[in-house]
Design a protein around this motif. Structure first.
Motif, PDB file in Angstrom:
ATOM      1  N   PHE A 144       7.454  10.129  -1.961  1.00  0.00           N
ATOM      2  CA  PHE A 144       6.839   9.336  -1.974  1.00  0.00           C
ATOM      3  C   PHE A 144       5.498   9.881  -1.213  1.00  0.00           C
ATOM      4  CE2 PHE A 144      10.744   7.757  -2.346  1.00  0.00           C
ATOM      5  CZ  PHE A 144      10.960   7.486  -4.056  1.00  0.00           C
ATOM      6  N   ILE A 145       5.594  10.120  -0.225  1.00  0.00           N
ATOM      7  CA  ILE A 145       3.649  10.394   0.431  1.00  0.00           C
ATOM      8  C   ILE A 145       2.931  11.294  -0.611  1.00  0.00           C
ATOM      9  CG2 ILE A 145       2.373  11.585   2.057  1.00  0.00           C
ATOM     10  CD1 ILE A 145       4.429   9.369   3.041  1.00  0.00           C
ATOM     11  N   PRO A 195       0.205  18.501   6.539  1.00  0.00           N
ATOM     12  CA  PRO A 195       0.576  17.979   8.235  1.00  0.00           C
ATOM     13  C   PRO A 195       1.923  17.734   8.157  1.00  0.00           C
ATOM     14  CG  PRO A 195      -1.314  16.924   8.071  1.00  0.00           C
ATOM     15  CD  PRO A 195      -1.706  17.369   6.718  1.00  0.00           C
ATOM     16  N   ILE A 196       2.043  15.695   7.734  1.00  0.00           N
ATOM     17  CA  ILE A 196       3.227  15.351   7.019  1.00  0.00           C
ATOM     18  C   ILE A 196       4.731  16.425   6.786  1.00  0.00           C
ATOM     19  CG2 ILE A 196       4.340  13.069   5.691  1.00  0.00           C
ATOM     20  CD1 ILE A 196       2.020  11.751   5.768  1.00  0.00           C
ATOM     21  N   THR A 199      18.232  13.149   8.740  1.00  0.00           N
ATOM     22  CA  THR A 199      16.738  13.834   8.620  1.00  0.00           C
ATOM     23  C   THR A 199      16.117  14.293   7.767  1.00  0.00           C
ATOM     24  OG1 THR A 199      17.155  14.129  11.503  1.00  0.00           O
ATOM     25  CG2 THR A 199      15.163  15.596   9.772  1.00  0.00           C
ATOM     26  N   PHE A 200      16.958  14.810   6.738  1.00  0.00           N
ATOM     27  CA  PHE A 200      17.070  15.374   5.177  1.00  0.00           C
ATOM     28  C   PHE A 200      16.502  14.268   4.848  1.00  0.00           C
ATOM     29  CE2 PHE A 200      18.229  17.719   1.789  1.00  0.00           C
ATOM     30  CZ  PHE A 200      17.596  18.874   1.849  1.00  0.00           C
ATOM     31  N   LEU A 201      17.278  12.927   4.747  1.00  0.00           N
ATOM     32  CA  LEU A 201      16.604  12.016   4.113  1.00  0.00           C
ATOM     33  C   LEU A 201      14.886  11.983   3.680  1.00  0.00           C
ATOM     34  CD1 LEU A 201      19.849   9.062   4.163  1.00  0.00           C
ATOM     35  CD2 LEU A 201      19.089  10.704   2.129  1.00  0.00           C
ATOM     36  N   ALA A 202      14.921  11.786   5.475  1.00  0.00           N
ATOM     37  CA  ALA A 202      13.091  12.012   5.487  1.00  0.00           C
ATOM     38  C   ALA A 202      12.434  12.855   4.654  1.00  0.00           C
ATOM     39  CB  ALA A 202      13.389  11.875   6.806  1.00  0.00           C
ATOM     40  N   PHE A 203      13.034  13.720   4.779  1.00  0.00           N
ATOM     41  CA  PHE A 203      12.015  14.951   4.032  1.00  0.00           C
ATOM     42  C   PHE A 203      12.435  14.793   3.035  1.00  0.00           C
ATOM     43  CE2 PHE A 203      12.929  18.555   1.936  1.00  0.00           C
ATOM     44  CZ  PHE A 203      12.182  19.895   2.273  1.00  0.00           C
ATOM     45  N   ILE A 204      12.795  14.203   2.063  1.00  0.00           N
ATOM     46  CA  ILE A 204      12.729  13.995   1.071  1.00  0.00           C
ATOM     47  C   ILE A 204      12.071  12.870   0.448  1.00  0.00           C
ATOM     48  CG2 ILE A 204      14.043  13.193  -1.227  1.00  0.00           C
ATOM     49  CD1 ILE A 204      17.449  14.671  -0.085  1.00  0.00           C
ATOM     50  N   THR A 205      12.402  12.128   1.245  1.00  0.00           N
ATOM     51  CA  THR A 205      10.896  10.895   0.883  1.00  0.00           C
ATOM     52  C   THR A 205      10.128  10.999   0.962  1.00  0.00           C
ATOM     53  OG1 THR A 205      12.938   9.233   2.164  1.00  0.00           O
ATOM     54  CG2 THR A 205      10.672   8.669   2.098  1.00  0.00           C
ATOM     55  N   ASN A 264       0.901  -0.933   0.338  1.00  0.00           N
ATOM     56  CA  ASN A 264       0.397  -0.343  -0.520  1.00  0.00           C
ATOM     57  C   ASN A 264       0.590   1.590  -0.065  1.00  0.00           C
ATOM     58  OD1 ASN A 264      -1.481   2.152   1.362  1.00  0.00           O
ATOM     59  ND2 ASN A 264      -2.923   0.797   1.283  1.00  0.00           N
ATOM     60  N   LYS A 265       0.639   1.951  -1.254  1.00  0.00           N
ATOM     61  CA  LYS A 265       1.665   3.513  -1.294  1.00  0.00           C
ATOM     62  C   LYS A 265       1.634   4.328   0.042  1.00  0.00           C
ATOM     63  CE  LYS A 265      -1.709   6.209  -4.373  1.00  0.00           C
ATOM     64  NZ  LYS A 265      -2.543   6.235  -5.572  1.00  0.00           N
TER      65      LYS A 265
END
Length: 294
Positions: free
Chosen positions: A276-277, A113-114, A266-272, A44-45
């Protein structure tokens, strides 16, 4: 085991065992009739992207949280009470903005919000990466409040998104998978950032001890080695002030590098999250159509 290092064969053996167990776990989950964690859930995306982002956020920031009290006490020279209180703004920010996230989700959906949360987390990571021996205590508190704000917004939205993307019977699994990935990320974060701190700190301590053989008493050198340059309570009074100042500078430099590492993660989470969200509200996605979609 921590003194063996990353390249020691004993450490490599444990990594190998962990990988084998992980492969066996995945194989078993694919075969059993009622798996502990249905792997198809991650197709599930929403769940896949949310869990990946939460994992990276856990690595980058939940790990760095562990080192803020160390910085406050070991570098700023405050009491253990003040070191503990440095975490309080993060708790307050999370609690307050979890409520704000709910209002934003109702109006704009979960993506807003994400993305706002991961953006603020990247900002807090950058702020913490600026810590040095001259950083005021209020700056630490402000950085932790920004971090708490980001977690309140993003983690609340993650929970709503994954729950709304599956059937009622699967909501417990979806929610627990998201929390599990966040916890695993935090575990990785503490390990990785702890290693960065040690790699930076230990050679500097050893070099200091070698340079001061015969200049300082064996008792003081032993205390420095055992404490790895981090003194607490009555220890400070027993060490010359210039030595304490040097240890504070060494610790500040090591934590500075550690926080920069946390910021990169943390910046990797920002890019992801931005890549992808998926767009739209969680409620607008059809469970029957999207569950199992890759």
């Amino acid at each position: 085991m921590s003194h063996y290092g990353w390249v020691d064969f004993r450490t490599d053996i444990f990594f190998l065992i962990a990988m084998i167990l992980l492969i066996l776990f995945v194989f078993a989950e694919r075969k059993v009739k009622e798996p502990f964690i249905p792997l198809s859930l991650f197709k599930n995306k929403i769940i896949g992207s949310s869990n990946l982002t939460a994992f990276l956020m856990g690595i980058g920031m939940f790990g760095s949280i562990q080192f803020v009290p160390l910085y406050v006490q070991g570098v700023l020279g405050t009491s253990a009470t003040q070191a503990g209180l440095s975490i309080t703004p993060q708790v307050i920010g999370w609690s307050v903005f979890a409520f704000v996230a709910g209002r934003l989700i109702l109006k704009y959906g979960y993506r807003v919000p994400i993305l706002l949360g991961v953006s603020l987390m990247a900002l807090s990571g950058f702020m913490l990466a600026q810590l040095d021996v001259n950083t005021p205590y209020w700056y630490v508190l402000l950085s932790m409040f920004v971090l708490g704000t980001s977690l309140g917004l993003s983690m609340t939205a993650f929970a709503v998104a994954v729950q709304s993307a599956v059937t009622f019977e699967q909501r417990g699994l979806a929610t627990s998978s998201q929390m599990f990935m966040r916890s695993i990320g935090a575990t990785f974060g503490v390990t990785i950032l702890g290693s960065v701190l040690t790699i930076n700190m230990r050679p500097q301590i050893e070099n200091f001890i070698n340079q001061n053989q015969g200049k300082l008493s064996p008792e003081i050198l032993t205390q420095i080695e055992q404490s790895q340059g981090i003194f607490e309570g009555e220890q400070v009074a027993m060490i010359p002030k210039d030595v304490v100042d040097q240890m504070m500078n060494l610790l500040a430099h090591s934590i500075h590098n550690t926080m920069w590492t946390a910021f990169i993660l943390t910046f990797l989470a920002f890019i992801t999250a931005w890549l992808f969200i998926p767009k739209g509200s969680a409620q607008s996605l059809s469970v029957n159509e999207n569950y199992g979609e890759s």
